[in-house]
Design a protein around this motif. Structure first.
Motif, PDB file in Angstrom:
ATOM      1  N   ALA A 161       0.828  -1.207   0.000  1.00  0.00           N
ATOM      2  CA  ALA A 161       0.000   0.000   0.000  1.00  0.00           C
ATOM      3  C   ALA A 161       0.863   1.258   0.000  1.00  0.00           C
ATOM      4  O   ALA A 161       0.564   2.238  -0.692  1.00  0.00           O
ATOM      5  CB  ALA A 161      -0.925   0.001   1.220  1.00  0.00           C
ATOM      6  N   THR A 162       1.963   1.237   0.771  1.00  0.00           N
ATOM      7  CA  THR A 162       2.853   2.399   0.843  1.00  0.00           C
ATOM      8  C   THR A 162       3.559   2.626  -0.480  1.00  0.00           C
ATOM      9  O   THR A 162       3.661   3.759  -0.962  1.00  0.00           O
ATOM     10  CB  THR A 162       3.887   2.197   1.964  1.00  0.00           C
ATOM     11  OG1 THR A 162       3.202   1.986   3.204  1.00  0.00           O
ATOM     12  CG2 THR A 162       4.802   3.403   2.085  1.00  0.00           C
ATOM     13  N   ALA A 163       4.071   1.546  -1.080  1.00  0.00           N
ATOM     14  CA  ALA A 163       4.791   1.681  -2.344  1.00  0.00           C
ATOM     15  C   ALA A 163       3.886   2.210  -3.450  1.00  0.00           C
ATOM     16  O   ALA A 163       4.292   3.070  -4.246  1.00  0.00           O
ATOM     17  CB  ALA A 163       5.382   0.328  -2.750  1.00  0.00           C
ATOM     18  N   ILE A 164       2.666   1.724  -3.520  1.00  0.00           N
ATOM     19  CA  ILE A 164       1.729   2.233  -4.528  1.00  0.00           C
ATOM     20  C   ILE A 164       1.441   3.716  -4.290  1.00  0.00           C
ATOM     21  O   ILE A 164       1.289   4.493  -5.233  1.00  0.00           O
ATOM     22  CB  ILE A 164       0.424   1.419  -4.503  1.00  0.00           C
ATOM     23  CG1 ILE A 164       0.695  -0.012  -4.986  1.00  0.00           C
ATOM     24  CG2 ILE A 164      -0.646   2.067  -5.383  1.00  0.00           C
ATOM     25  CD1 ILE A 164      -0.497  -0.942  -4.870  1.00  0.00           C
ATOM     26  N   GLY A 165       1.406   4.108  -3.010  1.00  0.00           N
ATOM     27  CA  GLY A 165       1.145   5.511  -2.685  1.00  0.00           C
ATOM     28  C   GLY A 165       2.180   6.471  -3.228  1.00  0.00           C
ATOM     29  O   GLY A 165       1.903   7.661  -3.438  1.00  0.00           O
ATOM     30  N   PHE A 166       3.407   5.969  -3.491  1.00  0.00           N
ATOM     31  CA  PHE A 166       4.448   6.841  -4.044  1.00  0.00           C
ATOM     32  C   PHE A 166       4.095   7.346  -5.441  1.00  0.00           C
ATOM     33  O   PHE A 166       4.671   8.318  -5.918  1.00  0.00           O
ATOM     34  CB  PHE A 166       5.793   6.107  -4.108  1.00  0.00           C
ATOM     35  CG  PHE A 166       6.382   5.808  -2.754  1.00  0.00           C
ATOM     36  CD1 PHE A 166       6.173   6.657  -1.681  1.00  0.00           C
ATOM     37  CD2 PHE A 166       7.155   4.683  -2.548  1.00  0.00           C
ATOM     38  CE1 PHE A 166       6.716   6.388  -0.442  1.00  0.00           C
ATOM     39  CE2 PHE A 166       7.707   4.400  -1.317  1.00  0.00           C
ATOM     40  CZ  PHE A 166       7.489   5.259  -0.253  1.00  0.00           C
ATOM     41  N   SER A 167       3.162   6.670  -6.105  1.00  0.00           N
ATOM     42  CA  SER A 167       2.775   7.106  -7.445  1.00  0.00           C
ATOM     43  C   SER A 167       2.056   8.451  -7.427  1.00  0.00           C
ATOM     44  O   SER A 167       1.791   9.022  -8.492  1.00  0.00           O
ATOM     45  CB  SER A 167       1.882   6.054  -8.106  1.00  0.00           C
ATOM     46  OG  SER A 167       0.686   5.859  -7.363  1.00  0.00           O
ATOM     47  N   PHE A 196       4.476   4.400 -13.822  1.00  0.00           N
ATOM     48  CA  PHE A 196       3.207   3.677 -13.847  1.00  0.00           C
ATOM     49  C   PHE A 196       3.393   2.207 -14.217  1.00  0.00           C
ATOM     50  O   PHE A 196       2.611   1.355 -13.795  1.00  0.00           O
ATOM     51  CB  PHE A 196       2.221   4.356 -14.797  1.00  0.00           C
ATOM     52  CG  PHE A 196       1.641   5.618 -14.239  1.00  0.00           C
ATOM     53  CD1 PHE A 196       1.010   5.610 -13.002  1.00  0.00           C
ATOM     54  CD2 PHE A 196       1.749   6.814 -14.913  1.00  0.00           C
ATOM     55  CE1 PHE A 196       0.479   6.772 -12.462  1.00  0.00           C
ATOM     56  CE2 PHE A 196       1.220   7.984 -14.388  1.00  0.00           C
ATOM     57  CZ  PHE A 196       0.589   7.957 -13.151  1.00  0.00           C
ATOM     58  N   LEU A 197       4.437   1.895 -14.976  1.00  0.00           N
ATOM     59  CA  LEU A 197       4.758   0.491 -15.233  1.00  0.00           C
ATOM     60  C   LEU A 197       5.130  -0.205 -13.921  1.00  0.00           C
ATOM     61  O   LEU A 197       4.772  -1.364 -13.695  1.00  0.00           O
ATOM     62  CB  LEU A 197       5.900   0.379 -16.248  1.00  0.00           C
ATOM     63  CG  LEU A 197       5.568   0.793 -17.687  1.00  0.00           C
ATOM     64  CD1 LEU A 197       6.812   0.703 -18.565  1.00  0.00           C
ATOM     65  CD2 LEU A 197       4.450  -0.082 -18.254  1.00  0.00           C
ATOM     66  N   GLY A 198       5.845   0.521 -13.058  1.00  0.00           N
ATOM     67  CA  GLY A 198       6.169  -0.019 -11.737  1.00  0.00           C
ATOM     68  C   GLY A 198       4.923  -0.274 -10.912  1.00  0.00           C
ATOM     69  O   GLY A 198       4.833  -1.277 -10.192  1.00  0.00           O
ATOM     70  N   VAL A 199       3.946   0.624 -11.017  1.00  0.00           N
ATOM     71  CA  VAL A 199       2.679   0.420 -10.301  1.00  0.00           C
ATOM     72  C   VAL A 199       1.985  -0.836 -10.811  1.00  0.00           C
ATOM     73  O   VAL A 199       1.449  -1.637 -10.038  1.00  0.00           O
ATOM     74  CB  VAL A 199       1.760   1.653 -10.464  1.00  0.00           C
ATOM     75  CG1 VAL A 199       0.383   1.376  -9.867  1.00  0.00           C
ATOM     76  CG2 VAL A 199       2.381   2.868  -9.784  1.00  0.00           C
ATOM     77  N   LEU A 200       2.006  -1.053 -12.145  1.00  0.00           N
ATOM     78  CA  LEU A 200       1.388  -2.250 -12.712  1.00  0.00           C
ATOM     79  C   LEU A 200       2.056  -3.523 -12.202  1.00  0.00           C
ATOM     80  O   LEU A 200       1.390  -4.529 -11.945  1.00  0.00           O
ATOM     81  CB  LEU A 200       1.459  -2.205 -14.240  1.00  0.00           C
ATOM     82  CG  LEU A 200       0.419  -1.342 -14.945  1.00  0.00           C
ATOM     83  CD1 LEU A 200       0.673  -1.334 -16.454  1.00  0.00           C
ATOM     84  CD2 LEU A 200      -0.992  -1.853 -14.652  1.00  0.00           C
ATOM     85  N   VAL A 201       3.386  -3.472 -12.036  1.00  0.00           N
ATOM     86  CA  VAL A 201       4.098  -4.635 -11.493  1.00  0.00           C
ATOM     87  C   VAL A 201       3.573  -4.958 -10.091  1.00  0.00           C
ATOM     88  O   VAL A 201       3.349  -6.121  -9.750  1.00  0.00           O
ATOM     89  CB  VAL A 201       5.614  -4.380 -11.462  1.00  0.00           C
ATOM     90  CG1 VAL A 201       6.337  -5.494 -10.692  1.00  0.00           C
ATOM     91  CG2 VAL A 201       6.171  -4.293 -12.873  1.00  0.00           C
ATOM     92  N   GLY A 332      10.835  -0.357  -6.587  1.00  0.00           N
ATOM     93  CA  GLY A 332      12.104   0.178  -7.094  1.00  0.00           C
ATOM     94  C   GLY A 332      11.905   1.002  -8.350  1.00  0.00           C
ATOM     95  O   GLY A 332      12.520   2.069  -8.520  1.00  0.00           O
ATOM     96  N   ILE A 333      11.040   0.539  -9.249  1.00  0.00           N
ATOM     97  CA  ILE A 333      10.763   1.287 -10.484  1.00  0.00           C
ATOM     98  C   ILE A 333      10.083   2.614 -10.165  1.00  0.00           C
ATOM     99  O   ILE A 333      10.460   3.676 -10.691  1.00  0.00           O
ATOM    100  CB  ILE A 333       9.884   0.442 -11.425  1.00  0.00           C
ATOM    101  CG1 ILE A 333      10.642  -0.816 -11.866  1.00  0.00           C
ATOM    102  CG2 ILE A 333       9.461   1.265 -12.645  1.00  0.00           C
ATOM    103  CD1 ILE A 333       9.788  -1.805 -12.648  1.00  0.00           C
ATOM    104  N   ALA A 337      11.665   6.409 -10.772  1.00  0.00           N
ATOM    105  CA  ALA A 337      10.974   7.390 -11.616  1.00  0.00           C
ATOM    106  C   ALA A 337      10.591   8.633 -10.826  1.00  0.00           C
ATOM    107  O   ALA A 337      10.696   9.762 -11.323  1.00  0.00           O
ATOM    108  CB  ALA A 337       9.723   6.752 -12.228  1.00  0.00           C
ATOM    109  N   THR A 338      10.186   8.436  -9.575  1.00  0.00           N
ATOM    110  CA  THR A 338       9.773   9.573  -8.753  1.00  0.00           C
ATOM    111  C   THR A 338      10.968  10.446  -8.389  1.00  0.00           C
ATOM    112  O   THR A 338      10.883  11.682  -8.409  1.00  0.00           O
ATOM    113  CB  THR A 338       9.070   9.078  -7.480  1.00  0.00           C
ATOM    114  OG1 THR A 338       7.961   8.254  -7.856  1.00  0.00           O
ATOM    115  CG2 THR A 338       8.565  10.245  -6.648  1.00  0.00           C
ATOM    116  N   LEU A 339      12.096   9.814  -8.039  1.00  0.00           N
ATOM    117  CA  LEU A 339      13.295  10.588  -7.714  1.00  0.00           C
ATOM    118  C   LEU A 339      13.746  11.411  -8.920  1.00  0.00           C
ATOM    119  O   LEU A 339      14.148  12.572  -8.775  1.00  0.00           O
ATOM    120  CB  LEU A 339      14.416   9.656  -7.266  1.00  0.00           C
ATOM    121  CG  LEU A 339      14.322   9.124  -5.833  1.00  0.00           C
ATOM    122  CD1 LEU A 339      15.418   8.100  -5.573  1.00  0.00           C
ATOM    123  CD2 LEU A 339      14.426  10.270  -4.828  1.00  0.00           C
TER     124      LEU A 339
END
Length: 356
Positions: A161-167, A196-201, A332-333, A337-339
């Motif tokens: 949930a936290t990792a998805i929130g980074f999007s 967004f590809l990272g979110v799909l993963v 990680g993706i 991308a966010t950084l």
């Protein structure tokens, strides 16, 4: 997210000149103890103890005053992330028993009461706004984002949930173009697509479809991006406490009836955690706002990724959650991308206002 207080202290008079010296009470000897070891214990005189305490406080105060704004902002940010980790863990703990609308109502009531208690001018100045319509829209976005995001926190592993929130940062890029008419270059668009590809993963699409609760986490990130944009629009004319008190009024009004319909009487333990998450949520908002007041947004934003480590530890220690490999790869993706997006923003955009 929005929100100093220092307590005064009277020094204790030191023993020494002008006062009778008080001898320590005689030591009661253990007859089994060897005579050679029967020496009086070393004691620290009260005056020396007080002096050491004040010396330590003075050194800390001097270091804090001499620290750079970004270092002080980083300290506030890390404190906020630790506080939020406790809040999210408490929500996950009681969320399986207490309805989320009831949790959010109690949290918002406590937060509004604290805000009123620390306000210097009272309620009337806080209610003064030039944009009541946008205040209501932002408050509704906040409520919906909390319902989506906290439902995901309760139902799926904290790390996921936290990792998805980074999007959220990626959604902000899109919203900035569509609403704020900001110019985004090709490299940032590429970083957004990769993110967004990272979110799909992390969503792990399969023949069975997407995880509905993971999609709620994505919806929460999208709504939080809308909150960020609305705060940018309000920042020019509105005070932080005004934004928060309007949020409190709208959310309490919206949550009152659902909470009454589905109210579950909390027991003593549940009340404890409800108060803890409410107070920690309030403290977290003050700390993160203070961080962005004294430090640069581009310098502080990367620290937010510490939430993933804290969420993973909290989930593992308290809820026996082990993040899946797809969560780490996708995270990680998204983080990369966010950084990159943050670095590009730091070069081309002015400093962002504090987010309540």
């Amino acid at each position: 997210m929005s929100e100093e207080r220092q307590t005064g202290r009277t020094d204790r008079p030191a023993q020494g000149e002008g006062s009778a010296e008080i001898e320590p009470p005689p030591r009661i000897l253990d007859m089994a103890e060897p005579v050679a070891s029967r020496e009086p214990p070393l004691t620290l005189e009260p005056a020396a103890a007080v002096g050491a305490l004040h010396s330590g406080r003075a050194r800390l105060t001097h270091w804090w005053g001499a620290a750079s704004p970004n270092l002080r902002g980083s300290a506030y940010m890390m404190a906020a992330l630790l506080v939020y980790a406790v809040m999210v863990g408490a929500i996950k703990h009681v969320g399986g028993v207490i309805p989320l609308v009831q949790i959010l109502l109690i949290r918002q009531v406590v937060m509004s009461l604290v805000l009123l208690a620390v306000s210097r001018g009272g309620l009337r100045p806080m209610l003064r706004t030039r944009r009541p319509g946008l205040q209501i829209v932002r408050s509704v976005l906040t409520l919906t984002a909390m319902l989506c995001g906290f439902t995901a926190v309760i139902q799926i592993p904290l790390a996921q949930a936290t990792a998805i929130g980074f999007s959220q940062v990626l959604f902000v890029t899109i919203a900035a173009v569509m609403v704020l008419k900001e110019v985004v270059d090709a490299r940032r668009w590429i970083a957004t697509v990769i993110g967004f590809l990272g979110v799909l993963v992390m969503l792990k699409p399969s023949g069975d479809g997407l995880d509905a609760f993971a999609l709620l986490a994505v919806a929460g990130a999208l709504l939080n991006a809308g909150i960020t944009v609305s705060v940018r629009m309000l920042a020019a004319t509105e005070r932080t406490d005004t934004i928060l008190i309007w949020q409190g009024m709208v959310m309490i009004a919206a949550l009152a009836i659902p909470s009454w319909l589905w109210w579950v009487p909390p027991d003593a333990n549940q009340w404890f955690w409800l108060i803890v998450l409410s107070l920690f949520g309030t403290a977290g908002q003050w700390l993160i706002t203070r961080a962005y007041q004294v430090g640069e947004a581009a310098a502080l934003a990367p620290l937010d990724f510490s939430r993933l480590i804290l969420a993973s530890l909290t989930g593992f220690v308290f809820f026996a959650e082990i993040p899946a490999l797809s969560t780490w790869i996708g995270a990680g993706i998204v983080v990369g991308a966010t950084l990159y997006t943050i670095r590009k923003n730091a070069r081309t955009l002015p400093r962002e206002p504090a987010t309540p």
